[in-house]
Design an enzyme around this catalytic site. Sequence first.
Site, mmCIF file in Angstrom:
data_model
loop_
_atom_site.group_PDB
_atom_site.id
_atom_site.type_symbol
_atom_site.label_atom_id
_atom_site.label_comp_id
_atom_site.label_asym_id
_atom_site.label_seq_id
_atom_site.Cartn_x
_atom_site.Cartn_y
_atom_site.Cartn_z
ATOM 1 N N GLY A 4 -0.162 4.992 -1.199
ATOM 2 C CA GLY A 4 -1.229 5.710 -0.504
ATOM 3 C C GLY A 4 -0.726 6.881 0.317
ATOM 4 O O GLY A 4 0.456 7.243 0.288
ATOM 5 N N GLN A 5 -1.655 7.475 1.096
ATOM 6 C CA GLN A 5 -1.332 8.698 1.835
ATOM 7 C C GLN A 5 -0.160 8.486 2.804
ATOM 8 O O GLN A 5 0.765 9.287 2.844
ATOM 9 C CB GLN A 5 -2.563 9.209 2.612
ATOM 10 C CG GLN A 5 -2.327 10.590 3.206
ATOM 11 C CD GLN A 5 -3.364 11.003 4.237
ATOM 12 O OE1 GLN A 5 -4.212 10.220 4.641
ATOM 13 N NE2 GLN A 5 -3.291 12.246 4.664
ATOM 14 N N ARG A 40 -2.137 -0.266 -7.148
ATOM 15 C CA ARG A 40 -2.119 0.761 -8.196
ATOM 16 C C ARG A 40 -0.671 1.103 -8.555
ATOM 17 O O ARG A 40 0.266 0.615 -7.933
ATOM 18 C CB ARG A 40 -2.919 1.992 -7.796
ATOM 19 C CG ARG A 40 -2.476 2.679 -6.526
ATOM 20 C CD ARG A 40 -3.238 3.990 -6.336
ATOM 21 N NE ARG A 40 -3.446 4.300 -4.942
ATOM 22 C CZ ARG A 40 -3.550 5.533 -4.464
ATOM 23 N NH1 ARG A 40 -3.465 6.562 -5.270
ATOM 24 N NH2 ARG A 40 -3.741 5.753 -3.184
ATOM 25 N N ASP A 42 2.154 -1.981 -4.349
ATOM 26 C CA ASP A 42 0.777 -1.488 -4.311
ATOM 27 C C ASP A 42 0.014 -2.152 -5.436
ATOM 28 O O ASP A 42 0.605 -2.688 -6.380
ATOM 29 C CB ASP A 42 0.746 0.053 -4.484
ATOM 30 C CG ASP A 42 -0.514 0.675 -3.901
ATOM 31 O OD1 ASP A 42 -1.613 0.426 -4.441
ATOM 32 O OD2 ASP A 42 -0.413 1.382 -2.887
ATOM 33 N N LYS A 44 -11.023 -2.887 12.017
ATOM 34 C CA LYS A 44 -9.795 -2.509 12.731
ATOM 35 C C LYS A 44 -9.770 -3.150 14.115
ATOM 36 O O LYS A 44 -8.719 -3.607 14.578
ATOM 37 C CB LYS A 44 -9.696 -0.979 12.858
ATOM 38 C CG LYS A 44 -9.363 -0.273 11.547
ATOM 39 C CD LYS A 44 -7.988 -0.654 11.050
ATOM 40 C CE LYS A 44 -7.600 0.063 9.766
ATOM 41 N NZ LYS A 44 -6.342 -0.404 9.183
ATOM 42 N N TYR A 64 -15.476 -0.217 8.894
ATOM 43 C CA TYR A 64 -14.031 0.057 9.008
ATOM 44 C C TYR A 64 -13.572 -0.126 10.457
ATOM 45 O O TYR A 64 -12.587 -0.805 10.729
ATOM 46 C CB TYR A 64 -13.797 1.492 8.526
ATOM 47 C CG TYR A 64 -12.386 2.027 8.677
ATOM 48 C CD1 TYR A 64 -11.323 1.471 7.971
ATOM 49 C CD2 TYR A 64 -12.133 3.132 9.498
ATOM 50 C CE1 TYR A 64 -10.051 2.008 8.099
ATOM 51 C CE2 TYR A 64 -10.867 3.663 9.617
ATOM 52 C CZ TYR A 64 -9.816 3.097 8.915
ATOM 53 O OH TYR A 64 -8.549 3.614 9.033
ATOM 54 N N ASP A 69 -0.990 -7.531 -5.160
ATOM 55 C CA ASP A 69 -2.315 -7.518 -4.532
ATOM 56 C C ASP A 69 -2.210 -8.308 -3.229
ATOM 57 O O ASP A 69 -1.939 -9.511 -3.249
ATOM 58 C CB ASP A 69 -3.319 -8.184 -5.491
ATOM 59 C CG ASP A 69 -4.730 -8.173 -4.914
ATOM 60 O OD1 ASP A 69 -4.906 -7.781 -3.738
ATOM 61 O OD2 ASP A 69 -5.657 -8.565 -5.659
ATOM 62 N N GLY A 79 0.849 -1.204 0.000
ATOM 63 C CA GLY A 79 0.000 0.000 0.000
ATOM 64 C C GLY A 79 0.877 1.244 0.000
ATOM 65 O O GLY A 79 0.510 2.281 0.545
#
Length: 313
Positions: free
Chosen positions: A13-14, A38, A36, A148, A144, A54, A10
């Site tokens: 990402g941010q 993407r 990632d 978590k 979500y 993935d 990931g």
Amino acid sequence: MTKEKVLVIGASGQIGVELTLALRRIYGNANVVASDLREENELLKGSGPYVSLDVMNKEMLHVQVIRQNITQIYLLAAILSATGEKNPNLAWHLNMQGLLNVLDIAREEKLHKVYWPSSIAVFGPTSPRKDCPQRTIIEPSTVYGISKYAGEFWCNYFFQRYGVDVRSIRYPGLISYKSAPGGGTTDYAVEIFHEALDERHYDCFLKEDTYLPMMYMPDAIRATIELMEAPADKLSVRTSYNVSALSFSPNEIATEIKKHIPDFTIRYTPDYRQKIADSWPQSIDDSVARDDWNWHPEYDLPRMTAEMLENLE
Ligand code: NAD
Ligand code: AKB
């Protein structure tokens, strides 16, 4: 001592972009593999290895871990709160199965460490609203948050039963200028800076007095690295640590931005995300993290606002 080789899942990402760059400064560019679903983020290009991956494909993930001699995994792939409410099944599936795939491989390959972030979204409407403690009533109301909270117990289980050294932080809403946020309820606190600079106006999807726990990205990256570098015997929490930095409302951040951009205006048109925000605490008690690994934040609202505007400009 064995050389560490890190896989960030990931990484586009941010958090992933900034964490990958920070880890590359520690372990060396070649020893931190970004991955990632993407494409590789522009800011990572040329700074180290990247693989398309993935996390749901356990076999391929396992192959990469063996092929690249990975010793640590940072798992950041997830669906966040707002997107999760639009597609609960997908959020549950990715957030749970992705974690289980990583934990299983960590156990089988005897990885040195795993990092997996939780969130203040584990807390729900029955948790204390102010200075929400490490251990308290936890009844999340978003998919979500449920994923978590379940994930925290899986981490604890793999540590207790198999000795997997997995560590975790319950991040508050993260504010950054390098890469965009990915579908959370706290995203307004990033969007507001972009709109203030581009449009001199922001339509906020939360009410003006909605206080939420927040943190500037440099503090979040430092917290992550400090937790991962802490001696294992200092860590009393193997679910996930509360950490705290800021708590402000849309009205307060708008007032701070106006000090730099006097003609900035804001309008409040709350949408479905208001309900999610209302279910979370306004502030967090992080005394256990402070005691265990000496956590303390550096940025307050004025300093963060000034840096965000300066960097985005
Ligand atoms: P993000 O959405 O910006 O990044 C997630 C990345 O994961 C994306 O680049 C996405 O392409 C990738 N991804 C999605 N599905 C994947 C898959 N199947 N395989 C591989 N990669 C996949 O999210 P973020 O804000 O960087 O959050 C990272 C982690 O931190 C998440 O676990 C999130 O819940 C947690 N967290 C974030 C915040 C925050 O404010 N950003 C707060 C609390 C917790
Ligand atoms: C979200 O708003 O979903 C995230 C988080 C607090 O976990 N930023």
